[in-house]
Scaffold this active site. Structure first.
Site, PDB file in Angstrom:
ATOM      1  N   GLU A 241      21.870   5.866  14.236  1.00  0.00           N
ATOM      2  CA  GLU A 241      22.609   5.627  15.475  1.00  0.00           C
ATOM      3  C   GLU A 241      22.664   6.885  16.335  1.00  0.00           C
ATOM      4  O   GLU A 241      23.370   6.931  17.339  1.00  0.00           O
ATOM      5  CB  GLU A 241      24.019   5.117  15.182  1.00  0.00           C
ATOM      6  CG  GLU A 241      24.040   3.683  14.693  1.00  0.00           C
ATOM      7  CD  GLU A 241      25.444   3.127  14.510  1.00  0.00           C
ATOM      8  OE1 GLU A 241      25.573   1.899  14.516  1.00  0.00           O
ATOM      9  OE2 GLU A 241      26.400   3.909  14.348  1.00  0.00           O
TER      10      GLU A 241
ATOM     11  N   ASN B 261      19.172  -2.251   3.428  1.00  0.00           N
ATOM     12  CA  ASN B 261      19.431  -3.652   3.106  1.00  0.00           C
ATOM     13  C   ASN B 261      18.129  -4.432   3.326  1.00  0.00           C
ATOM     14  O   ASN B 261      17.072  -3.848   3.621  1.00  0.00           O
ATOM     15  CB  ASN B 261      20.592  -4.209   3.933  1.00  0.00           C
ATOM     16  CG  ASN B 261      20.331  -4.172   5.430  1.00  0.00           C
ATOM     17  OD1 ASN B 261      19.190  -4.078   5.895  1.00  0.00           O
ATOM     18  ND2 ASN B 261      21.395  -4.250   6.213  1.00  0.00           N
TER      19      ASN B 261
ATOM     20  N   GLY C 110      24.361  -7.625  -5.502  1.00  0.00           N
ATOM     21  CA  GLY C 110      24.390  -6.265  -6.025  1.00  0.00           C
ATOM     22  C   GLY C 110      23.411  -5.354  -5.316  1.00  0.00           C
ATOM     23  O   GLY C 110      23.260  -5.397  -4.093  1.00  0.00           O
TER      24      GLY C 110
ATOM     25  N   ASP D 231      28.622   1.224   5.123  1.00  0.00           N
ATOM     26  CA  ASP D 231      28.941   2.642   5.276  1.00  0.00           C
ATOM     27  C   ASP D 231      29.797   3.135   4.110  1.00  0.00           C
ATOM     28  O   ASP D 231      29.625   4.263   3.633  1.00  0.00           O
ATOM     29  CB  ASP D 231      29.671   2.879   6.596  1.00  0.00           C
ATOM     30  CG  ASP D 231      28.834   2.484   7.796  1.00  0.00           C
ATOM     31  OD1 ASP D 231      27.602   2.634   7.735  1.00  0.00           O
ATOM     32  OD2 ASP D 231      29.420   2.013   8.787  1.00  0.00           O
TER      33      ASP D 231
END
Length: 300
Positions: free
Chosen positions: A141, A184, A224, A251
């Site tokens: 970011e 992810n 998980g 985060d």
């Protein structure tokens, strides 16, 4: 040798959150609940989450000289984060527009604001913070050239944790420094690009490792996480909780993992602890307000 367990280099935003029954389709308007304003941003979130767990934490970031900036500074200091590296000015504080549905899932649009002004020169000026930090954590970011400068200013013996969010292709120099790269499913697919030839997350972990990181963590939500290094791939179990709001949970996971690595834990143990911290975070609303203390984690 190190004064800080963790130095976070990243964004600081004001989170503007609205609860919705469902997120709107293209061209559609839906009514939501009352607007809530919370301190957020991936960098500030990670710093607060780590400090709340007991880590000696500093943040290098930029906020505007405005009410949102003061909100963030107050939140960081209340959590025990050293804000000596938080720069003020050049643009308004970044803002994240967040909608949260009844299942706790969220959609986020970020206006970078002052985060886009965190420059490589700011990293070089803060070299004393890097020399004093055992682990450095960063995200995307902030400008990519600033992340590259972070890599070039790591202290000997320190460790870089990178969550490439929002995802984009990464230079070889950055990938090679990651220990671990935390992604992810969506981030894994973007980083892998054409190399994403499998639907198996274990294959993603191996393919990502082959791109150069020293280690990789793939987070899988309720399933998980996977950790992967030169010794192979291992699964980390999830913790079952009733999710209220997933905002900032990733985060919290990253911060907890980075802190545990700073204490000397191995990657699998750090990820298992981080999974518990992330689970605790989703049981409360908001991002920074939801982050657990060690006692909260033990209660799980």
């Amino acid at each position: 040798m190190f004064d800080y367990d963790l130095l976070v280099v990243g964004s600081a935003n004001a989170d503007l959150v609205i609860d919705v029954e469902r997120r709107p389709a293209a061209g559609e308007t839906v009514l939501g609940g009352d607007l809530a304003v919370h301190p957020g941003g991936k960098g500030a979130n990670q710093a607060v989450a780590a400090a709340r767990l007991g880590a000696d934490t500093a943040l290098l970031a930029r906020v505007g000289d405005d009410a949102h900036g003061r909100l963030l500074l107050d939140s960081l200091r209340a959590a025990g984060v050293d804000t000596v590296g938080v720069l003020v000015g050049e643009a308004p504080t970044g803002v994240a527009l967040i909608t949260v549905d009844p299942s706790g899932d969220n959609s986020i649009v970020v206006s970078p604001g002052a985060n886009a002004k965190l420059a490589p020169a700011d990293v070089r000026t803060a070299v004393s913070l890097f020399l004093a930090s055992r682990v450095v954590s960063t995200q995307l970011e902030i400008p990519l050239e600033t992340v590259v400068e972070v890599v070039r200013n790591l202290a000997p013996g320190s460790r870089l944790v990178l969550n490439p969010s929002p995802p984009r292709p990464l230079p070889t120099e950055v990938l090679a420094a990651c220990d671990p790269l935390i992604v992810n499913e969506h981030e894994a697919r973007v980083i892998l690009g054409d190399a994403c030839v499998s639907e198996d997350p274990e294959d993603w972990a191996r393919l990502l490792l082959a791109k150069g990181p020293r280690s990789v963590v793939v987070t899988l939500g309720a399933q998980g996480a996977l950790v992967c290094d030169s010794s192979g791939v291992a699964r980390v179990a999830s913790v079952k909780v009733d999710a209220v709001d997933t905002t900032g949970a990733g985060d919290a996971f990253t911060a907890a993992l980075a802190w545990r690595l700073a204490t000397g834990a191995d990657l699998a143990d750090a990820a298992a602890y981080a999974a518990r911290v992330g689970a605790a975070a989703v049981t409360r609303r908001g991002a920074q307000e939801s982050y657990p203390t060690p006692e909260d984690v033990e209660a799980l």
